[in-house]
Motif scaffolding. Structure first.
Motif, PDB file in Angstrom:
ATOM      1  N   TYR A 299     -67.551-110.971  93.196  1.00 51.18           N
ATOM      2  CA  TYR A 299     -66.906-109.882  93.462  1.00 51.18           C
ATOM      3  C   TYR A 299     -65.058-110.597  93.138  1.00 51.18           C
ATOM      4  O   TYR A 299     -65.333-109.100  92.615  1.00 51.18           O
ATOM      5  N   LEU A 300     -64.807-110.837  92.579  1.00 50.34           N
ATOM      6  CA  LEU A 300     -63.454-111.688  91.570  1.00 50.34           C
ATOM      7  C   LEU A 300     -63.642-110.735  90.388  1.00 50.34           C
ATOM      8  O   LEU A 300     -62.865-109.883  89.963  1.00 50.34           O
ATOM      9  N   GLN A 301     -65.081-110.480  89.880  1.00 51.02           N
ATOM     10  CA  GLN A 301     -65.612-110.608  88.825  1.00 51.02           C
ATOM     11  C   GLN A 301     -65.269-109.074  87.885  1.00 51.02           C
ATOM     12  O   GLN A 301     -64.727-107.869  87.585  1.00 51.02           O
ATOM     13  N   GLN A 302     -66.019-108.999  89.113  1.00 51.63           N
ATOM     14  CA  GLN A 302     -66.151-107.016  89.733  1.00 51.63           C
ATOM     15  C   GLN A 302     -65.077-106.663  89.829  1.00 51.63           C
ATOM     16  O   GLN A 302     -64.558-105.639  89.628  1.00 51.63           O
ATOM     17  N   GLY A 303     -63.920-107.148  90.895  1.00 55.41           N
ATOM     18  CA  GLY A 303     -62.515-106.684  91.063  1.00 55.41           C
ATOM     19  C   GLY A 303     -62.031-106.181  89.433  1.00 55.41           C
ATOM     20  O   GLY A 303     -61.641-105.448  89.611  1.00 55.41           O
ATOM     21  N   ALA A 304     -62.198-107.702  88.948  1.00 51.78           N
ATOM     22  CA  ALA A 304     -61.196-107.588  88.000  1.00 51.78           C
ATOM     23  C   ALA A 304     -61.477-106.545  86.722  1.00 51.78           C
ATOM     24  O   ALA A 304     -60.337-106.512  86.109  1.00 51.78           O
ATOM     25  N   GLU A 305     -63.190-106.481  86.799  1.00 55.26           N
ATOM     26  CA  GLU A 305     -62.845-105.464  85.338  1.00 55.26           C
ATOM     27  C   GLU A 305     -62.986-104.114  86.036  1.00 55.26           C
ATOM     28  O   GLU A 305     -62.080-103.224  85.324  1.00 55.26           O
ATOM     29  N   ARG A 306     -62.769-103.665  87.162  1.00 56.62           N
ATOM     30  CA  ARG A 306     -62.695-102.238  87.165  1.00 56.62           C
ATOM     31  C   ARG A 306     -60.694-102.446  87.642  1.00 56.62           C
ATOM     32  O   ARG A 306     -60.211-101.445  86.911  1.00 56.62           O
ATOM     33  N   ALA A 307     -60.464-103.429  87.868  1.00 59.74           N
ATOM     34  CA  ALA A 307     -58.379-102.798  87.906  1.00 59.74           C
ATOM     35  C   ALA A 307     -58.408-103.466  86.371  1.00 59.74           C
ATOM     36  O   ALA A 307     -57.204-102.019  85.844  1.00 59.74           O
ATOM     37  N   ALA A 308     -58.664-103.626  85.244  1.00 63.29           N
ATOM     38  CA  ALA A 308     -58.678-103.795  84.284  1.00 63.29           C
ATOM     39  C   ALA A 308     -58.067-102.413  83.725  1.00 63.29           C
ATOM     40  O   ALA A 308     -57.898-101.676  82.257  1.00 63.29           O
ATOM     41  N   GLU A 309     -60.121-102.115  84.338  1.00 62.19           N
ATOM     42  CA  GLU A 309     -60.152-100.262  83.594  1.00 62.19           C
ATOM     43  C   GLU A 309     -58.729 -99.486  82.987  1.00 62.19           C
ATOM     44  O   GLU A 309     -58.099 -98.864  82.972  1.00 62.19           O
ATOM     45  N   VAL A 310     -58.125 -99.544  85.006  1.00 56.28           N
ATOM     46  CA  VAL A 310     -57.411 -98.365  85.199  1.00 56.28           C
ATOM     47  C   VAL A 310     -55.778 -99.036  84.416  1.00 56.28           C
ATOM     48  O   VAL A 310     -55.650 -98.381  83.991  1.00 56.28           O
ATOM     49  N   ALA A 311     -55.590-100.428  84.764  1.00 59.38           N
ATOM     50  CA  ALA A 311     -54.311-101.001  84.029  1.00 59.38           C
ATOM     51  C   ALA A 311     -54.395-101.001  82.776  1.00 59.38           C
ATOM     52  O   ALA A 311     -53.029-100.951  81.849  1.00 59.38           O
ATOM     53  N   ASN A 312     -55.265-101.208  81.539  1.00 63.63           N
ATOM     54  CA  ASN A 312     -54.730-100.954  80.888  1.00 63.63           C
ATOM     55  C   ASN A 312     -55.104 -99.987  80.090  1.00 63.63           C
ATOM     56  O   ASN A 312     -54.115 -99.412  78.972  1.00 63.63           O
ATOM     57  N   GLU A 313     -55.398 -98.417  80.606  1.00 64.74           N
ATOM     58  CA  GLU A 313     -54.914 -97.541  80.115  1.00 64.74           C
ATOM     59  C   GLU A 313     -54.045 -96.805  80.503  1.00 64.74           C
ATOM     60  O   GLU A 313     -53.231 -96.624  79.991  1.00 64.74           O
ATOM     61  N   THR A 314     -53.418 -97.633  81.566  1.00 66.19           N
ATOM     62  CA  THR A 314     -51.499 -96.964  81.891  1.00 66.19           C
ATOM     63  C   THR A 314     -50.689 -97.872  81.135  1.00 66.19           C
ATOM     64  O   THR A 314     -50.040 -97.166  80.611  1.00 66.19           O
ATOM     65  N   LEU A 315     -51.143 -98.979  80.890  1.00 67.60           N
ATOM     66  CA  LEU A 315     -50.026-100.167  79.876  1.00 67.60           C
ATOM     67  C   LEU A 315     -50.242 -99.639  78.211  1.00 67.60           C
ATOM     68  O   LEU A 315     -49.548 -99.195  77.693  1.00 67.60           O
ATOM     69  N   LYS A 316     -51.801 -98.355  78.086  1.00 63.91           N
ATOM     70  CA  LYS A 316     -51.860 -98.185  76.869  1.00 63.91           C
ATOM     71  C   LYS A 316     -51.001 -97.208  77.057  1.00 63.91           C
ATOM     72  O   LYS A 316     -49.612 -96.574  76.256  1.00 63.91           O
ATOM     73  N   GLU A 317     -50.634 -95.930  77.626  1.00 67.05           N
ATOM     74  CA  GLU A 317     -49.709 -94.561  77.827  1.00 67.05           C
ATOM     75  C   GLU A 317     -48.691 -95.716  77.555  1.00 67.05           C
ATOM     76  O   GLU A 317     -47.210 -94.417  77.156  1.00 67.05           O
ATOM     77  N   ILE A 318     -47.865 -96.332  78.446  1.00 65.96           N
ATOM     78  CA  ILE A 318     -46.944 -96.861  78.401  1.00 65.96           C
ATOM     79  C   ILE A 318     -45.690 -96.808  77.352  1.00 65.96           C
ATOM     80  O   ILE A 318     -44.958 -96.777  76.761  1.00 65.96           O
ATOM     81  N   LYS A 319     -46.561 -97.982  76.423  1.00 65.14           N
ATOM     82  CA  LYS A 319     -46.496 -99.062  75.051  1.00 65.14           C
ATOM     83  C   LYS A 319     -46.869 -97.244  73.883  1.00 65.14           C
ATOM     84  O   LYS A 319     -45.958 -97.440  73.309  1.00 65.14           O
TER      85      LYS A 319
END
Ligand code: TYM
Length: 328
Positions: A299-319
């Motif tokens: 469950y935690l792996q599945q959650g981290a994959e989904r979270a990383a998709e969203v988080a990485n996109e936001t971080l990229k835009e911020i940078k």
């Protein structure tokens, strides 16, 4: 669909304060929102943690999320350190904040006041918390009353970013329960119930065995009166027990007052203990099943994959907006 993000530190046993103030709202909000719930281990290490304990506590908090009713198919549940974007945006947020803003935080003042030498992580803590929230462009952040100030700072940082680099980050709102936003300690009605308290009788852990729990409630401080009346100023301890009673029984404060009129504290405390047991026993049972099932890491792996998709996109835009040279 509106987004929700929240988190709990893996720094000890969760108390019924964590549950009533925050976790129970996670379960409700997942029905109507896209939810991200984190076990914030990077925050936990702002005070020294024994490595073996940290691992155990992180698993335990995750299992409690699921046992309380957070559904891995509806919500993304993840360990903060599994999504490296949190640490990276945490750093960026500290560069947007002013010393004075961090110095004003009451959680910092409380925690640093108790220590001889104060870790820098304890000070920069709210920058990382802002990152947790802003990475998901969360609309709502379910928390207890004590996190309101951190939320306010997160909003200021989001606005500051938007002013400097163009409107992009969502300015989040806190979501605080009407009853139980601040559950107080059992031995002192002027202190918040806290999982890091050195006195185990001052808090009820979600995993306390029914008999331990009954004993703690029996011993809980009241006052020299005998009226079960809700009066947080003059009767803070009794009022706090009434708040817990109300949450666990679904009776209103008025109904509780009427039920115990003229009866003193004894019968009130006895019934309170049974309501608390009835609320947490099923959660404890599910907790054991989840830990035994071996499903937690999946469950935690599945959650981290989904979270990383969203988080990485936001971080990229911020940078990009800040002018970082982006790799090819
Ligand atoms: P933490 O880990 O101390 O507590 C987790 C949640 O439980 C609430 N809470 C309480 N509510 C009512 N009565 C109490 N006695 C009580 N004690 C704790 C807290 O308000 C919190 O909602 N900084 C956060 C963790 C965090 C976070 C985040 C929260 C890190 N990043 C992003 C939301 C969003 C904290 O220390 O919570």
């Amino acid at each position: 669909m509106k987004r929700v993000l929240s988190g709990i530190q893996s720094s000890g046993k969760l108390t019924i304060g964590n549950y009533i103030g925050a976790l129970q709202n996670y379960v409700k909000l997942q029905e109507t929102h896209e939810c991200f719930f984190s076990i914030v281990d990077l925050h936990a290490i702002t005070v020294p943690q024994n490595p073996e304990d940290l691992k155990e506590q992180t698993e335990s908090v995750a299992a409690l999320y699921f046992a309380a009713g957070v559904d891995p198919n509806k919500s993304s549940v993840f360990v903060q350190s599994h999504v490296p974007a949190h640490a990276e945006l945490g750093w960026i947020m500290t560069t947007l904040a002013y010393m004075g803003e961090f110095e004003r935080m009451t959680q910092f003042k409380d925690k640093s006041g108790k220590q001889e030498s104060v870790g820098v992580g304890l000070f920069t803590y709210p920058g990382l918390m802002a990152a947790d929230i802003l990475l998901y462009n969360a609309d709502l952040v379910p928390v207890g009353d004590d996190q309101k100030q951190h939320l306010e700072l997160t909003r200021d940082l989001a606005n500051r970013f938007n002013q400097r680099y163009g409107e992009y980050l969502k300015v989040p709102e806190p979501y605080i329960p009407e009853v139980g936003a601040r559950i107080m300690s059992l031995d002192d009605g002027s202190n918040k119930m806290s999982k890091s308290s050195p006195n185990p009788n001052s808090f009820i852990a979600m995993l306390d065995e029914p008999d331990v729990l009954r004993k703690k409630i029996k011993r809980a401080t009241t006052d020299s009166g005998r009226e079960v009346l809700f009066d947080p100023v003059n009767k803070p301890e009794v009022s706090n027990l009434m708040t817990i009673y109300s949450y666990c029984s679904a009776l209103s404060i008025k109904e509780i007052e009427q039920q115990y009129e003229g009866q003193g504290y004894g019968p009130f405390k006895k019934d309170l203990a049974e309501h608390v047991v009835a609320t947490f026993e099923p959660i404890q049972q599910r907790y054991k099943e989840i830990r035994a099932s071996g499903e937690l890491h999946k469950y935690l792996q599945q959650g981290a994959e989904r979270a990383a998709e969203v988080a990485n996109e936001t971080l990229k835009e911020i940078k990009q907006r800040m002018g970082f040279l982006m790799p090819l």
